[in-house]
Motif scaffolding. Structure first.
Motif, PDB file in Angstrom:
ATOM      1  N   HIS A 130       0.160   2.661   5.848  1.00 37.35           N
ATOM      2  CA  HIS A 130       0.911   3.316   4.887  1.00 37.35           C
ATOM      3  C   HIS A 130       2.293   3.290   5.214  1.00 37.35           C
ATOM      4  O   HIS A 130       3.403   3.049   4.635  1.00 37.35           O
ATOM      5  N   ARG A 131       2.266   3.887   6.523  1.00 36.12           N
ATOM      6  CA  ARG A 131       3.606   3.997   7.065  1.00 36.12           C
ATOM      7  C   ARG A 131       4.460   3.080   7.328  1.00 36.12           C
ATOM      8  O   ARG A 131       5.881   2.816   7.042  1.00 36.12           O
ATOM      9  N   VAL A 132       4.050   1.915   7.796  1.00 36.57           N
ATOM     10  CA  VAL A 132       4.405   0.566   8.202  1.00 36.57           C
ATOM     11  C   VAL A 132       5.063   0.093   6.722  1.00 36.57           C
ATOM     12  O   VAL A 132       6.401  -0.512   6.660  1.00 36.57           O
ATOM     13  N   ALA A 133       4.028   0.107   5.776  1.00 34.88           N
ATOM     14  CA  ALA A 133       4.860  -0.410   4.377  1.00 34.88           C
ATOM     15  C   ALA A 133       5.912   0.227   3.808  1.00 34.88           C
ATOM     16  O   ALA A 133       6.891  -0.546   3.384  1.00 34.88           O
ATOM     17  N   TYR A 134       6.109   1.602   4.080  1.00 29.63           N
ATOM     18  CA  TYR A 134       7.423   2.184   3.529  1.00 29.63           C
ATOM     19  C   TYR A 134       8.446   1.762   4.465  1.00 29.63           C
ATOM     20  O   TYR A 134       9.809   1.968   4.016  1.00 29.63           O
ATOM     21  N   LEU A 135       8.381   1.477   5.673  1.00 24.45           N
ATOM     22  CA  LEU A 135       9.332   1.233   6.551  1.00 24.45           C
ATOM     23  C   LEU A 135       9.784   0.049   6.356  1.00 24.45           C
ATOM     24  O   LEU A 135      11.223  -0.446   6.516  1.00 24.45           O
ATOM     25  N   VAL A 136       9.094  -0.952   6.035  1.00 24.08           N
ATOM     26  CA  VAL A 136       9.506  -2.446   6.096  1.00 24.08           C
ATOM     27  C   VAL A 136      10.322  -2.668   5.079  1.00 24.08           C
ATOM     28  O   VAL A 136      11.348  -3.527   5.170  1.00 24.08           O
ATOM     29  N   ASN A 137      10.510  -1.948   3.798  1.00 26.07           N
ATOM     30  CA  ASN A 137      11.630  -2.228   2.902  1.00 26.07           C
ATOM     31  C   ASN A 137      12.952  -1.602   3.414  1.00 26.07           C
ATOM     32  O   ASN A 137      13.963  -1.787   2.690  1.00 26.07           O
ATOM     33  N   GLU A 138      13.175  -0.983   4.492  1.00 21.19           N
ATOM     34  CA  GLU A 138      14.411  -0.763   5.110  1.00 21.19           C
ATOM     35  C   GLU A 138      14.982   0.562   4.519  1.00 21.19           C
ATOM     36  O   GLU A 138      16.313   0.837   4.816  1.00 21.19           O
ATOM     37  N   ARG A 139      14.431   1.164   3.676  1.00 16.73           N
ATOM     38  CA  ARG A 139      15.068   2.153   2.792  1.00 16.73           C
ATOM     39  C   ARG A 139      15.012   3.408   3.678  1.00 16.73           C
ATOM     40  O   ARG A 139      15.744   4.342   3.577  1.00 16.73           O
ATOM     41  N   LEU A 140      13.876   3.573   4.094  1.00 15.54           N
ATOM     42  CA  LEU A 140      13.488   4.593   4.890  1.00 15.54           C
ATOM     43  C   LEU A 140      13.697   4.354   6.502  1.00 15.54           C
ATOM     44  O   LEU A 140      13.099   3.530   6.799  1.00 15.54           O
ATOM     45  N   LEU A 141      14.011   5.335   7.297  1.00 17.03           N
ATOM     46  CA  LEU A 141      14.194   4.972   8.813  1.00 17.03           C
ATOM     47  C   LEU A 141      12.759   5.786   9.315  1.00 17.03           C
ATOM     48  O   LEU A 141      12.316   5.232  10.693  1.00 17.03           O
ATOM     49  N   ASP A 142      11.777   6.706   8.707  1.00 20.52           N
ATOM     50  CA  ASP A 142      10.866   7.099   9.306  1.00 20.52           C
ATOM     51  C   ASP A 142      10.040   7.952   8.029  1.00 20.52           C
ATOM     52  O   ASP A 142      10.887   8.022   7.212  1.00 20.52           O
ATOM     53  N   PHE A 143       8.828   7.955   8.319  1.00 18.04           N
ATOM     54  CA  PHE A 143       8.092   8.337   7.224  1.00 18.04           C
ATOM     55  C   PHE A 143       6.676   9.001   7.793  1.00 18.04           C
ATOM     56  O   PHE A 143       5.914   8.429   8.514  1.00 18.04           O
ATOM     57  N   ILE A 144       6.532  10.380   6.995  1.00 19.56           N
ATOM     58  CA  ILE A 144       4.982  10.941   7.372  1.00 19.56           C
ATOM     59  C   ILE A 144       4.511  11.176   5.903  1.00 19.56           C
ATOM     60  O   ILE A 144       5.072  11.879   5.391  1.00 19.56           O
ATOM     61  N   SER A 145       3.404  10.818   5.634  1.00 21.17           N
ATOM     62  CA  SER A 145       2.592  10.906   4.570  1.00 21.17           C
ATOM     63  C   SER A 145       1.554  12.062   4.690  1.00 21.17           C
ATOM     64  O   SER A 145       0.751  11.820   5.946  1.00 21.17           O
ATOM     65  N   PHE A 146       1.312  12.811   3.847  1.00 24.64           N
ATOM     66  CA  PHE A 146       0.212  14.013   4.081  1.00 24.64           C
ATOM     67  C   PHE A 146      -0.992  13.664   3.147  1.00 24.64           C
ATOM     68  O   PHE A 146      -1.701  14.375   3.045  1.00 24.64           O
ATOM     69  N   GLY A 147      -1.064  12.497   2.775  1.00 23.91           N
ATOM     70  CA  GLY A 147      -2.181  12.011   1.958  1.00 23.91           C
ATOM     71  C   GLY A 147      -2.465  12.436   0.545  1.00 23.91           C
ATOM     72  O   GLY A 147      -3.172  12.148   0.132  1.00 23.91           O
ATOM     73  N   ASP A 148      -1.793  13.429   0.135  1.00 25.85           N
ATOM     74  CA  ASP A 148      -1.822  13.900  -1.242  1.00 25.85           C
ATOM     75  C   ASP A 148      -0.282  13.707  -1.960  1.00 25.85           C
ATOM     76  O   ASP A 148      -0.002  14.523  -2.946  1.00 25.85           O
ATOM     77  N   GLU A 149       0.228  12.578  -1.934  1.00 21.01           N
ATOM     78  CA  GLU A 149       1.210  11.986  -2.386  1.00 21.01           C
ATOM     79  C   GLU A 149       2.508  12.876  -1.915  1.00 21.01           C
ATOM     80  O   GLU A 149       3.703  12.534  -2.629  1.00 21.01           O
ATOM     81  N   PHE A 150       2.387  13.692  -0.951  1.00 21.40           N
ATOM     82  CA  PHE A 150       3.540  14.358  -0.611  1.00 21.40           C
ATOM     83  C   PHE A 150       3.810  13.766   0.781  1.00 21.40           C
ATOM     84  O   PHE A 150       2.764  13.339   1.675  1.00 21.40           O
ATOM     85  N   ALA A 151       5.314  13.815   1.105  1.00 23.45           N
ATOM     86  CA  ALA A 151       5.902  13.268   2.250  1.00 23.45           C
ATOM     87  C   ALA A 151       6.977  13.774   2.768  1.00 23.45           C
ATOM     88  O   ALA A 151       7.673  14.359   2.154  1.00 23.45           O
TER      89      ALA A 151
END
Length: 221
Positions: A130-151
């Motif tokens: 999930h983290r890699v998928a969000y980083l691939v689009n280059e909008r986000l530099l880092d990303f931590i998901s908490f599994g309940d749609e919150f990040a």
């Protein structure tokens, strides 16, 4: 917390996940007893951890001899051998260990681990995916998901808020996200307030629902 107050931890299974957990705990000041059936893995970590032992962590008697009940936390890093993973958690549960962490490779594996006594089940491959998928689009530099749609995410300041104080940009009202802080090159981390002025090149730490963070990153209200 100082190193001498950190509780010792046992890590069973020294694959990539278990090895990373063990070495990180050691760096944080914990005493770490690492257990694996593979002599090569045990030898590899022998000089990097407090103690390494070649043993079968799925055996109740073995865990007793290793003093498993003396450890504040036990992490089961076994992933590929589901049977060994489950038996290890079961053996730890039978010993009354009250803080068992276990790696799962699938949802069904995770459910079984919970049923036999794991207090915390983690899905490292899924979360990293999930983290890699969000980083691939280059909008986000880092990303931590908490599994309940919150990040919580780190991202470049969107163009539409540059030059404005946060209270004027109304991030929370328009996007339902909270700018927690700002990192500016060459300066210390800034804890954001309504008066914080966003400058070109700023990086923001933002919390909120994942989809709303994505919208905020591109200025899509």
């Amino acid at each position: 917390m100082s190193a001498d107050k950190r509780k010792p931890a046992m890590v069973i299974g020294l694959g990539r996940f278990g090895g990373a957990v063990a070495t990180t705990l050691e760096r944080m000041g914990h005493e770490v007893l690492a257990v694996d059936t593979d002599p090569d893995r045990v030898q590899h970590y022998a000089g990097r951890l407090t103690k390494t032992v070649e043993a079968d962590g799925s055996e109740n008697g073995c865990l007793r001899r290793l003093g498993a009940t003396d450890f504040g936390s036990v992490i089961v890093g076994i992933g590929s051998d589901v049977e060994a993973s489950v038996l290890t958690v079961l053996a730890l549960s039978d010993l009354g260990i009250n803080n068992i962490w276990a790696k799962a490779t699938s949802e069904s594996h995770g459910r079984i681990l919970e049923r036999v006594g794991a207090h915390h089940v983690v899905f490292p491959e899924e979360r990293m995916g999930h983290r890699v998928a969000y980083l691939v689009n280059e909008r986000l530099l880092d990303f931590i998901s908490f599994g309940d749609e919150f990040a919580i995410a780190r991202l470049k300041a969107p163009e539409f808020i540059i030059g404005l104080p946060l209270v004027t940009s109304q991030c929370r009202k328009k996007f339902d996200v909270t700018v927690v802080g700002v990192k500016r090159e060459g300066e210390d981390f800034i804890h954001a307030t309504g008066d914080t002025l966003i400058m070109p090149g700023d990086e923001l730490v933002v919390s909120g629902r994942t989809d709303r963070i994505e919208d905020f990153a591109v200025g899509k209200g």
